[in-house]
Design a protein around this motif. Structure first.
Motif, short mmCIF file in Angstrom:
data_model
loop_
_atom_site.label_atom_id
_atom_site.label_comp_id
_atom_site.label_asym_id
_atom_site.label_seq_id
_atom_site.Cartn_x
_atom_site.Cartn_y
_atom_site.Cartn_z
N ARG A 30 61.42 -64.88 17.55
CA ARG A 30 61.60 -64.25 16.30
C ARG A 30 62.97 -65.13 15.53
N GLN A 31 63.93 -65.12 16.45
CA GLN A 31 65.10 -65.89 15.81
C GLN A 31 64.72 -67.31 15.17
N ALA A 32 63.74 -67.98 15.95
CA ALA A 32 63.52 -69.45 15.42
C ALA A 32 62.43 -69.37 14.24
N GLY A 33 62.34 -68.09 13.93
CA GLY A 33 61.38 -68.18 12.70
C GLY A 33 59.85 -68.06 13.10
N GLY A 34 59.44 -67.72 14.40
CA GLY A 34 58.15 -67.49 14.82
C GLY A 34 57.62 -65.94 14.72
N THR A 35 56.58 -65.72 15.01
CA THR A 35 55.95 -64.64 14.88
C THR A 35 55.37 -64.17 16.34
N PRO A 36 56.01 -63.38 17.10
CA PRO A 36 55.42 -62.87 18.37
C PRO A 36 54.36 -61.81 18.17
N ARG A 37 53.41 -61.91 19.12
CA ARG A 37 52.43 -60.99 19.05
C ARG A 37 52.15 -60.64 20.50
N LEU A 38 52.11 -59.22 20.77
CA LEU A 38 51.94 -58.59 22.02
C LEU A 38 50.34 -58.54 22.24
N VAL A 39 49.88 -59.29 23.22
CA VAL A 39 48.58 -59.17 23.59
C VAL A 39 48.29 -58.37 24.96
N SER A 40 47.39 -57.60 24.98
CA SER A 40 47.10 -56.92 26.29
C SER A 40 45.82 -56.75 26.59
N THR A 41 45.34 -55.94 27.65
CA THR A 41 43.73 -55.77 27.97
C THR A 41 43.63 -54.48 27.44
N GLU A 42 44.41 -53.43 27.05
CA GLU A 42 43.95 -52.33 26.25
C GLU A 42 44.76 -52.21 25.06
N PRO A 43 44.20 -51.25 24.07
CA PRO A 43 45.06 -51.07 22.89
C PRO A 43 46.12 -50.08 23.21
N GLY A 44 47.02 -49.64 22.23
CA GLY A 44 48.01 -48.77 22.39
C GLY A 44 49.63 -49.30 22.69
N GLU A 45 49.82 -48.83 24.01
CA GLU A 45 51.36 -49.50 24.33
C GLU A 45 51.47 -50.03 25.54
N ILE A 46 52.35 -50.70 25.93
CA ILE A 46 52.36 -51.02 27.51
C ILE A 46 53.65 -50.49 27.88
N GLN A 47 53.74 -50.46 29.12
CA GLN A 47 54.78 -49.83 29.72
C GLN A 47 55.53 -50.93 30.46
N ALA A 48 57.04 -51.28 30.08
CA ALA A 48 57.65 -52.36 30.76
C ALA A 48 58.36 -51.86 32.01
N PHE A 49 59.06 -52.50 32.77
CA PHE A 49 59.77 -52.07 33.97
C PHE A 49 61.07 -53.12 33.94
N ASN A 50 61.93 -52.41 34.58
CA ASN A 50 63.26 -53.13 35.04
C ASN A 50 63.28 -53.09 36.52
N HIS A 51 62.72 -54.12 37.11
CA HIS A 51 62.26 -54.13 38.23
C HIS A 51 61.17 -53.17 38.94
N LEU A 52 61.60 -52.16 39.55
CA LEU A 52 60.85 -51.34 40.03
C LEU A 52 60.71 -49.93 39.06
N ASP A 53 61.77 -49.71 38.28
CA ASP A 53 61.91 -48.58 37.49
C ASP A 53 61.45 -48.60 35.94
N LYS A 54 60.71 -47.62 35.69
CA LYS A 54 59.95 -47.79 34.09
C LYS A 54 61.20 -47.86 33.23
N ALA A 55 60.96 -48.79 32.24
CA ALA A 55 61.83 -49.09 31.23
C ALA A 55 61.40 -48.53 29.84
N ASP A 56 61.06 -49.38 29.03
CA ASP A 56 60.73 -49.06 27.46
C ASP A 56 59.19 -49.25 27.34
N ARG A 57 58.59 -48.54 26.60
CA ARG A 57 57.21 -48.92 25.97
C ARG A 57 57.25 -49.83 24.72
N PHE A 58 56.11 -50.43 24.51
CA PHE A 58 55.99 -51.47 23.47
C PHE A 58 54.57 -51.50 23.00
#
Length: 182
Positions: A30-58
């Protein structure tokens, strides 16, 4: 380096991506002027982790069934153990990743993410790094594994950037931006 509007895919599973390995390269694109796009196997949101602990959803921008490598200028494969372990079992995700190699587009992979690349059969005769526990898997798949902060491997028209762990993220993001900027 500026990405001048280039679109970079971030391929992640619905659950299990290591949050910092998603968010730091994402912010760098983003900071370099690009457009990141989140691609997954299912629509909706993904669940990120901080190692083994649930973190944010995107929010997912699109699924692997709706796009191809032709829609992007590069690919980032974040790690986390569960993320690539799941992705390598989804044929559409494996085809999506392999499509970047077939199209000669750059790919950046960190931590456990090379499991998806092993499944795509694109690491043979390449020099790569990863989380240390993948060394045997990568060597058995024909790769030359190195224990380095970042490895840049150019083969034909495709460039593969790889790093080992979250501690390498600054070097990983910089190398990926260098390669994505062309």
């Amino acid at each position: 380096m500026m990405l001048n509007g280039k679109t970079i895919a971030f391929l992640v599973a619905p659950e299990g991506v290591e949050q910092v390995e998603l968010t730091e390269p994402w912010q760098a694109v983003r900071q370099a002027g690009g457009t990141p796009r989140l691609v997954s196997t299912e629509p909706g949101e993904i669940q990120a982790f901080n190692h083994l602990d649930k973190a944010d959803r995107f929010p997912v921008d699109t699924t692997v069934e709706e796009v191809s490598a032709a829609d992007f200028d590069g690919l980032v494969l974040p790690g986390g153990v569960a993320n690539p372990d799941y992705l390598r079992t989804v044929p559409a995700a494996v085809r999506f990743a392999k499509g970047f190699f077939e199209a000669g587009k750059p790919v950046a992979s960190i931590c456990h993410a090379p499991w998806t690349l092993i499944e795509a059969d694109v690491v043979r005769d390449r020099t790569i790094t990863s989380w240390p526990s993948l060394r045997t898997d990568l060597t058995n798949a024909g790769a030359n594994w190195q224990d380095q902060e970042v490895v840049i491997c150019v083969a034909g028209t495709n460039t593969l950037v790889s790093s080992r762990r979250p501690d390498d993220l600054k070097a990983f993001s910089q190398a990926a931006l260098d390669v994505f900027s062309g």
